[in-house]
Each structure stands twice: as C-alpha cells, then as structure tokens.
Write a protein that holds these residues in place. Sequence first.
Motif, short mmCIF file in Angstrom:
data_model
loop_
_atom_site.label_atom_id
_atom_site.label_comp_id
_atom_site.label_asym_id
_atom_site.label_seq_id
_atom_site.Cartn_x
_atom_site.Cartn_y
_atom_site.Cartn_z
N TRP A 320 0.82 -1.21 0.00
CA TRP A 320 0.00 0.00 0.00
C TRP A 320 0.86 1.27 0.00
CZ3 TRP A 320 0.61 3.26 4.11
CH2 TRP A 320 1.06 2.72 5.31
N LEU A 321 2.12 1.15 0.42
CA LEU A 321 3.01 2.31 0.30
C LEU A 321 3.40 2.57 -1.16
CD1 LEU A 321 5.33 1.98 3.43
CD2 LEU A 321 3.54 3.69 2.98
N LEU A 322 3.36 1.53 -1.99
CA LEU A 322 3.54 1.74 -3.43
C LEU A 322 2.41 2.63 -3.96
CD1 LEU A 322 4.50 -1.84 -4.71
CD2 LEU A 322 6.03 0.11 -4.34
N LEU A 323 1.21 2.42 -3.42
CA LEU A 323 0.08 3.25 -3.81
C LEU A 323 0.33 4.71 -3.45
CD1 LEU A 323 -3.66 2.39 -3.18
CD2 LEU A 323 -2.79 4.67 -2.65
N VAL A 324 0.89 4.94 -2.25
CA VAL A 324 1.17 6.31 -1.81
C VAL A 324 2.19 6.97 -2.73
CG1 VAL A 324 2.09 7.72 0.07
CG2 VAL A 324 0.60 5.77 0.58
N VAL A 325 3.25 6.23 -3.08
CA VAL A 325 4.28 6.77 -3.98
C VAL A 325 3.68 7.06 -5.36
CG1 VAL A 325 6.51 6.35 -5.07
CG2 VAL A 325 6.09 5.54 -2.74
N ALA A 326 2.88 6.11 -5.87
CA ALA A 326 2.26 6.30 -7.19
C ALA A 326 1.35 7.53 -7.19
CB ALA A 326 1.48 5.05 -7.58
N PHE A 327 0.62 7.72 -6.10
CA PHE A 327 -0.25 8.88 -5.99
C PHE A 327 0.57 10.17 -6.03
CE2 PHE A 327 -1.96 12.20 -3.27
CZ PHE A 327 -3.23 12.40 -3.80
N ALA A 328 1.61 10.24 -5.19
CA ALA A 328 2.42 11.46 -5.09
C ALA A 328 3.11 11.78 -6.40
CB ALA A 328 3.44 11.31 -3.96
N GLU A 329 3.66 10.75 -7.04
CA GLU A 329 4.40 10.97 -8.28
C GLU A 329 3.46 11.41 -9.41
OE1 GLU A 329 7.36 8.57 -11.31
OE2 GLU A 329 5.83 7.52 -10.18
N SER A 330 2.23 10.91 -9.39
CA SER A 330 1.31 11.17 -10.49
C SER A 330 0.66 12.54 -10.42
CB SER A 330 0.22 10.09 -10.53
OG SER A 330 0.78 8.81 -10.74
N VAL A 331 0.73 13.21 -9.28
CA VAL A 331 0.11 14.53 -9.15
C VAL A 331 0.80 15.54 -10.06
CG1 VAL A 331 -0.28 16.48 -7.59
CG2 VAL A 331 -0.79 14.16 -6.83
N VAL A 332 2.12 15.44 -10.19
CA VAL A 332 2.87 16.52 -10.86
C VAL A 332 2.76 16.47 -12.38
CG1 VAL A 332 4.48 16.80 -8.96
CG2 VAL A 332 5.00 15.15 -10.77
N SER A 333 2.63 15.29 -12.96
CA SER A 333 2.65 15.18 -14.42
C SER A 333 1.53 15.97 -15.10
CB SER A 333 2.59 13.71 -14.84
OG SER A 333 3.78 13.05 -14.48
N PRO A 334 0.26 15.87 -14.64
CA PRO A 334 -0.78 16.65 -15.31
C PRO A 334 -0.55 18.16 -15.21
CG PRO A 334 -1.76 14.93 -13.96
CD PRO A 334 -0.31 14.99 -13.61
N ILE A 335 0.01 18.61 -14.09
CA ILE A 335 0.28 20.04 -13.93
C ILE A 335 1.26 20.50 -14.99
CG2 ILE A 335 1.23 21.79 -12.39
CD1 ILE A 335 0.29 19.98 -10.04
N TYR A 336 2.35 19.75 -15.13
CA TYR A 336 3.36 20.09 -16.14
C TYR A 336 2.78 19.97 -17.55
CZ TYR A 336 7.30 19.35 -19.26
OH TYR A 336 8.16 19.41 -20.31
N ASN A 337 2.03 18.92 -17.80
CA ASN A 337 1.49 18.70 -19.15
C ASN A 337 0.54 19.81 -19.56
OD1 ASN A 337 2.92 16.33 -19.55
ND2 ASN A 337 1.30 15.03 -18.73
N VAL A 338 -0.31 20.27 -18.64
CA VAL A 338 -1.22 21.37 -18.95
C VAL A 338 -0.43 22.64 -19.26
CG1 VAL A 338 -2.93 22.95 -17.95
CG2 VAL A 338 -3.22 20.48 -17.73
#
Length: 415
Positions: A320-338
């Motif tokens: 479940w800590l993999l889930l936390v890392v995946a969540f945190a890492e995935s927040v930034v990509s859409p911001i940059y992409n937009v």
Amino acid sequence: MDNSLPAPLWRRRNFQLLIGGRLVSQVGDQLQFLALPLLVVALTGSATQAGVLLGLQTVLYLGFGLVAGALADRWDRRTTMIWCEVGRAALTASIPVAAACGALGMPQLYAVAVLTGALSTLFGAANSAVLPNIVTNDELPRALGTIGVLSNTLRIAGASVAGVAYAVGRTFPFAVNAASFLVSAVALRGIRANFHQERADLQQERAATGVSPRALVAEIGQGLGWLWRTPMIRTLALIDAADSLRYGAGYLLIIVLAQRLDANPAQVGLVFTGAAVGALLGSVLAPVLTRRYRLGRLSIAMLWVEALAFPFYAVAPVWWLLLVVAFAESVVSPIYNVALDSYRLAVTPDALRGRVTSAIDTLTTGGAAIGTMAGGALIALLGAPALTYVLAGWLVLLALTATLSRTVRRAGATT
C-alpha cells in the motif's frame, strides 16, 4: 453587470460538444482496450497474439504519426475528424456483426486493429490542433485542466465498467465503442466554429492540389524545421521524450515490485488506481498553478519531484506504500502537461499545429515504447530494485539538465 464577459467554458456549446464527444469516445475506447486482448485469448488461447495486436497501435503511430500531422494540417480538420469517427465506427461494429454470423477470426481482428489505428492517429493529429480555435490562449490551461479532470475520472472508473461490459458479452464492448464513435461524429458536426485560422479559400486551394509523397515530405519537413528552430519547445520535447523512457519501463516495474510484496491482482490494481487519483488531483490544480508559475519552473519542479519520489518504490516495505508513492508521483505530471501543452498550442502557428504536435507525440510515444520493450529485459538482468535506482538516477540527470538549461529556466517568460 458587464455583459461583454465571456460565458464560463462549461456553458459554451462548442466546448461542451468538443469535450463531450471526446469523453464518450474515451469510454468506448476503455471498454475495448480491456475486451480486445480477452477476446483474442478466447479465440486463440495465445497471450502472445493479444500482445502483438495491442502493440500494433504503437507501431502504427510511430510509422504514420508524422504523415497524419501533415494531412491534418492540409485537409479540413472537421471533415477529417468526422470521417475518421465514422470509419472507426464501421470497422469496430464489424466485430460483433462477424461474431453474430460465426465468422469472426484473427485476420479480421488484425485488419480492424491496423485500419482503426491509422484512423485514430489521423484523428488525434487533427484533434490536437482544434482546441485553440475553440477557446482563447488565456483559457487553454483551464480548458486542458477540465479535460484532464474528466478524462482521469473516467480512467478511475473505466476498469470496473469495462469488466461489467465484457461480462454482458464478449463483443458487447465493441458495439458500445462503435456507437461512441458515432456520438463523437455527431458532436463534431454540431460545433459552430472554424477548425482552421487560415482563410477558407487558401485551405481549399491547398487541399485541391492533391497529396503527393514529395509534397508530404516537404510539409513534414516544415513542421520539423519549425520545431527545431524553436529552442524552448524543442528542448522540452526532448526532455519529455527522455522522461517517457522511464515511464514506459515503470509500468511493468511497479507490477513486479508489488508482486515482490505479495500483492494480489486486486491490490496491484489499487496501486494504479492511486496513480489515477493523483493524476485527477493534478488536473484540478493545473489551471491555478499554470497561471501562477512559469512553464520553466513547473517543468524543473516536476522532474525533481519525480526523481526524489521514484526511489521510494524500491524501499516500500508493504504494497500500500507503493500506492502512496504512485499517488504522489502522479500529481505533478498533469500540472506540467497542462502548462506545456498550453504554451505549445499558443505559440505554434495554426497551419503547423498538427505537424508539430505529431512530431512531439511521435518522440514521446517512441520513448515510452522503447522503455516498455526494454523494461522486461532490464528487470531480468538487474532485478526490480536495482532498476528502480537506475531509473531514479536517469530522472536526476534529466532534472539537472533542466535546472542548468537557460532555455528551460526561461520557458514561459515571454510568449
């Protein structure tokens, strides 16, 4: 009251039709993406053939993407997109029809995959150039953020809906997808806006000259030439493609790391659901942060967040800590992409927009494909934890490159 103020995006008919048709089609695509490999395995018992069939989409994009961009800039974009949707609807509908007649086989599935892949590539090239003709440049971050929020919401719910649809019948998802293409075509037909900024007579003159290989090569060269002569877009595109190498390898890597922690298939799915929720949050935040911070700062911050977060995949002691890392890492990509897409769409001339976008997408798709193909071999050679640190090092290198690049630091300072 100032009656001259424009209506909110979500209340504008053209924007509603554009994203509504796109999202309906996305729902159908999600259903088919799960159903297609399951159908192939049911017909042949071969997971290899299922993988080859799915891989055709990427191969087609890499081979046809640049040509599609040139055609999208040459032809009327609205007409091109509508006929692509009608063609994809007819091809996809042929699967349940053939199944009902007892005539469905692998040759047809391969033919449908190739032809729909080509039409999807052409549709995407035209679609990428349309949004700046529907909204203003200042509204692009909000429009892209809205699309991202809705798209990621569907992504979260997509897997469970797809499973239910496949349970109804093996070819039912294909029938739904065929109908979604027709809905998208009707929505496009109802948009009351010019999909090109150039004068209609000039556009018709170009379209009437015919399409020769020499003309296409020359027009592709014009798009590539503009991209090369625009340092900010070129540099960020190369960094994005290099980041896609890690993204392509990371999907399989995360699955292997989760399995090492005794995660069952449902828990592995939850890890990727966490990534989807993170992407949804990033899409919500993207318009605000894009208005507040320049593109260069956002790109550098994104790369450093990814570089610092990625090693935690290797040291997570429970799944479940993999889930936390995946969540945190995935927040930034859409911001940059937009931020990146808003800037690129605003500064790219409308007449070149399809070619430039296709060239960049070919780079990033190629990077992800190479990463995906190399990921399995590297896991076998190095082991999953070691490969995690190698990819983290790659991200650090990219972050340093962006930080030290004057071009990246200045990106977005002027338009």
